[in-house]
Design an enzyme around this catalytic site. Structure first.
Site, mmCIF file in Angstrom:
data_model
loop_
_atom_site.group_PDB
_atom_site.id
_atom_site.type_symbol
_atom_site.label_atom_id
_atom_site.label_comp_id
_atom_site.label_asym_id
_atom_site.label_seq_id
_atom_site.Cartn_x
_atom_site.Cartn_y
_atom_site.Cartn_z
ATOM 1 N N ASP A 1 0.917 -0.878 11.838
ATOM 2 C CA ASP A 1 -0.397 -1.242 11.277
ATOM 3 C C ASP A 1 -0.824 -2.659 11.677
ATOM 4 O O ASP A 1 -1.915 -3.102 11.307
ATOM 5 C CB ASP A 1 -0.357 -1.144 9.747
ATOM 6 C CG ASP A 1 -0.244 0.307 9.282
ATOM 7 O OD1 ASP A 1 -0.621 1.214 10.052
ATOM 8 O OD2 ASP A 1 0.214 0.531 8.155
ATOM 9 N N ARG B 1 -8.368 -2.964 8.852
ATOM 10 C CA ARG B 1 -7.475 -3.929 9.511
ATOM 11 C C ARG B 1 -8.166 -4.614 10.690
ATOM 12 O O ARG B 1 -7.888 -5.765 10.989
ATOM 13 C CB ARG B 1 -6.182 -3.252 9.941
ATOM 14 C CG ARG B 1 -5.404 -2.674 8.752
ATOM 15 C CD ARG B 1 -3.953 -2.443 9.070
ATOM 16 N NE ARG B 1 -3.353 -1.563 8.080
ATOM 17 C CZ ARG B 1 -2.938 -1.947 6.876
ATOM 18 N NH1 ARG B 1 -3.059 -3.202 6.504
ATOM 19 N NH2 ARG B 1 -2.391 -1.083 6.049
ATOM 20 N N ARG C 1 3.017 5.928 -3.111
ATOM 21 C CA ARG C 1 4.185 6.731 -3.499
ATOM 22 C C ARG C 1 4.416 6.663 -5.002
ATOM 23 O O ARG C 1 4.793 7.661 -5.629
ATOM 24 C CB ARG C 1 5.427 6.234 -2.732
ATOM 25 C CG ARG C 1 5.412 6.668 -1.262
ATOM 26 C CD ARG C 1 6.300 5.786 -0.415
ATOM 27 N NE ARG C 1 6.440 6.253 0.962
ATOM 28 C CZ ARG C 1 5.545 6.062 1.931
ATOM 29 N NH1 ARG C 1 4.413 5.415 1.677
ATOM 30 N NH2 ARG C 1 5.768 6.505 3.156
ATOM 31 N N ARG D 1 -7.382 2.128 17.897
ATOM 32 C CA ARG D 1 -7.151 0.679 17.796
ATOM 33 C C ARG D 1 -6.909 0.007 19.131
ATOM 34 O O ARG D 1 -6.916 -1.225 19.201
ATOM 35 C CB ARG D 1 -6.012 0.394 16.807
ATOM 36 C CG ARG D 1 -6.493 0.522 15.369
ATOM 37 C CD ARG D 1 -5.497 0.022 14.370
ATOM 38 N NE ARG D 1 -6.084 0.043 13.045
ATOM 39 C CZ ARG D 1 -5.397 0.192 11.919
ATOM 40 N NH1 ARG D 1 -4.083 0.341 11.964
ATOM 41 N NH2 ARG D 1 -6.010 0.176 10.753
ATOM 42 N N ARG E 1 -8.548 12.499 12.587
ATOM 43 C CA ARG E 1 -7.105 12.202 12.691
ATOM 44 C C ARG E 1 -6.259 13.482 12.617
ATOM 45 O O ARG E 1 -6.629 14.435 11.939
ATOM 46 C CB ARG E 1 -6.733 11.188 11.611
ATOM 47 C CG ARG E 1 -7.544 9.909 11.818
ATOM 48 C CD ARG E 1 -7.229 8.843 10.836
ATOM 49 N NE ARG E 1 -5.893 8.321 10.986
ATOM 50 C CZ ARG E 1 -5.381 7.403 10.169
ATOM 51 N NH1 ARG E 1 -6.104 6.939 9.172
ATOM 52 N NH2 ARG E 1 -4.168 6.953 10.363
ATOM 53 N N GLN F 1 4.468 9.154 7.198
ATOM 54 C CA GLN F 1 3.566 10.061 6.478
ATOM 55 C C GLN F 1 4.049 11.497 6.634
ATOM 56 O O GLN F 1 4.049 12.270 5.677
ATOM 57 C CB GLN F 1 2.139 9.893 6.979
ATOM 58 C CG GLN F 1 1.573 8.533 6.619
ATOM 59 C CD GLN F 1 0.120 8.361 6.994
ATOM 60 O OE1 GLN F 1 -0.453 9.202 7.679
ATOM 61 N NE2 GLN F 1 -0.470 7.268 6.573
ATOM 62 N N LYS G 1 0.837 -1.215 0.000
ATOM 63 C CA LYS G 1 0.000 0.000 0.000
ATOM 64 C C LYS G 1 0.865 1.256 0.000
ATOM 65 O O LYS G 1 0.632 2.196 -0.774
ATOM 66 C CB LYS G 1 -0.921 -0.032 1.234
ATOM 67 C CG LYS G 1 -1.637 1.265 1.536
ATOM 68 C CD LYS G 1 -2.726 1.059 2.574
ATOM 69 C CE LYS G 1 -2.303 1.309 4.009
ATOM 70 N NZ LYS G 1 -2.192 2.729 4.403
ATOM 71 N N SER G 2 1.864 1.282 0.863
ATOM 72 C CA SER G 2 2.704 2.487 0.979
ATOM 73 C C SER G 2 3.456 2.755 -0.320
ATOM 74 O O SER G 2 3.546 3.895 -0.776
ATOM 75 C CB SER G 2 3.711 2.304 2.113
ATOM 76 O OG SER G 2 3.034 2.277 3.344
#
Ligand code: S3P
Length: 437
Positions: free
Chosen positions: A318, A391, A26, A349, A126, A171, A21-22
């Site tokens: 994560d 997740r 990018r 979480r 967030r 991030q 995903k990361s």
């Protein structure tokens, strides 16, 4: 949609994971900033990256996505250079993707127009000030809504910066590096610990000279042009995590995972599972797209409790919802500390893990910066919900495979945000799992 998970055993097979995903985020954004056409195969084609695609297109960039399987595509981005973006006609909507929002903040800080960036309710809670504050210091104008989205960003010719990052966040690091590409002076970022380093690797692959030593990143961006990329995205360790824990905790299972990214900044869960006595072999170590990759072989077996604290927390940031399943299986005490950041993710979480696993009979003690589990604990069945956290939905499904009765997960389709082929992959391995309604 509801996901029904029945107790299962003897899961076996070999799977390839969707792209990281990361790295997929990018590839899209840095590809858009490059001079020329970037191609990324095994690119993650999921909810979170779809939001980034919409935003990048709204900024005038041509993006083609050719699906190649569940959650996968070949991505082609027609880069416009650092200065080729157009003002968006509408607010840029990031859905639930903080990566999309924070990376866009870095890019928009360099552009000579004003844009509004927003997301759904989960993303609006967030923290965004941690990105806005250093970007303002570089010269951008950013208005937040009490530190949160919606944001209004007016870019400028930015100055260089020497900045002590308050959190080891990839991030934040990436947003500042994206802004730095358009800055007029040298940039030095000091990171308080290891955060995922995919941006640094990708920028080097695009011809940027930078140094990264003992958590200090330096470069002098004046006059950079990014060269486009042509590569295959390695399998996502954060998706592999669900299958690693599935294999370890579902009786009689052996699962092979091909081509997983084993970058040190991402292997915290792997290291902790091995420290707990988990049988995980790494074979065929190689390099792909400037990242280390290996094939993993995982076998069910007993686990022992472990303490998770310090630098490893960021390397598995994560993975805590699914780590909970391993901890519930482990004999003895598992203690997670230094992980207050978990409260700022797609959901709180720590709170949701205690609440939802609790509905399946788990006793988990929450702390301000982590949680504690005394195991082993046998879970029973029950009805749980995803809290719109992809997740958490997948972690509850993994828990259901070794529970004594069925587990029903409400709003589980949220898992399409990051791992659209999750259910089909488990079915292929022999799991009794299906969608309902
Ligand atoms: C990400 C960094 C992490 C991670 C997120 C993706 C990235 O967030 O939780 O899923 O791609 O840079 P933080 O940087 O906030 O720790």
């Amino acid at each position: 949609m509801k996901l029904i998970v029945n107790p299962s055993q003897n899961l076996t097979g070999r799977v390839t994971l969707p792209g990281d995903k990361s790295i997929s985020h990018r590839a899209l954004l840095l590809g858009a900033m490059a001079d020329g056409v970037t191609t990324a195969r095994n690119w993650l084609n999921a909810g979170v990256t779809a939001r980034m695609v919409d935003c990048v297109r709204a900024l005038g960039v041509a993006v083609d996505i050719e699906p190649t399987g569940p959650g996968r595509a070949t991505l082609t981005v027609h880069g416009r250079g650092l200065a080729g973006f157009q003002p968006p006609a509408e607010p840029l909507f990031c859905g639930g993707s903080a990566t999309t929002m924070r990376f866009l903040m870095g890019l928009l800080a360099t552009q000579p127009f004003t844009a509004v960036v927003d997301g759904h309710a989960g993303l609006r809670r967030r923290p965004m000030e941690r990105i806005a504050q250093p970007l303002r210091q570089m010269g951008a104008t950013i208005e937040t809504t009490d530190g949160h989205a919606p944001l209004t960003i007016t870019g400028a010719r930015l100055a260089g910066i020497e900045y002590e990052m308050p959190v080891a966040s990839a991030q934040l690091q990436t947003a500042l590096l994206l802004a730095a590409l358009g800055a007029e002076g040298p940039v030095t970022l000091r990171q308080p610990g290891p955060a995922r380093d995919h941006t640094l690797r990708m920028l080097r692959g695009m011809g940027v000279e930078l140094t990264d030593a003992a958590g200090v990143i330096t470069f002098n961006p004046v006059g950079f042009r990014l060269q486009p990329l042509d590569f295959t995205v390695p399998g996502d360790m954060s998706a592999a995590a669900f299958l690693l824990v599935t294999a370890l905790t579902t009786p009689g299972s052996t699962i092979e995972l091909a081509g997983v990214n084993t970058n040190f900044t991402r292997t915290g869960l792997l290291d902790m599972l091995q420290a707990m006595g988990g049988t995980i072999e790494l074979n065929g170590a190689r390099e792909q797209a400037g990242e280390p990759v290996a094939d993993l072989r995982v076998q069910a077996g007993p686990l022992a409790g472990v303490e998770v604290c310090g630098e490893v927390v960021v390397r598995m940031i994560d993975e805590f919802p699914v780590f909970t399943v391993a901890a519930l299986h482990a004999a003895g005490q598992t203690l997670v500390r230094d992980a207050a950041e978990l409260r700022l993710k797609e959901s709180d979480r720590i709170a949701v893990v205690v609440e939802e696993f609790g509905k399946l009979g788990a006793a988990i003690t929450a702390h301000p910066d982590g949680f504690e589990i005394s195991g082993p604990q046998q879970l029973h069945g029950g009805q749980v919900r995803s809290h719109r956290d992809h997740r958490l939905a997948m972690s509850l499904a993994v828990a259901g495979l070794s529970a004594t009765e069925p587990v029903v997960i409400d709003d589980a389709d949220e898992l399409h945000e990051s791992f659209p082929g999750f259910v089909e992959t488990l079915q292929t391995l022999g799991a009794d799992i299906r969608w309902q309604g």
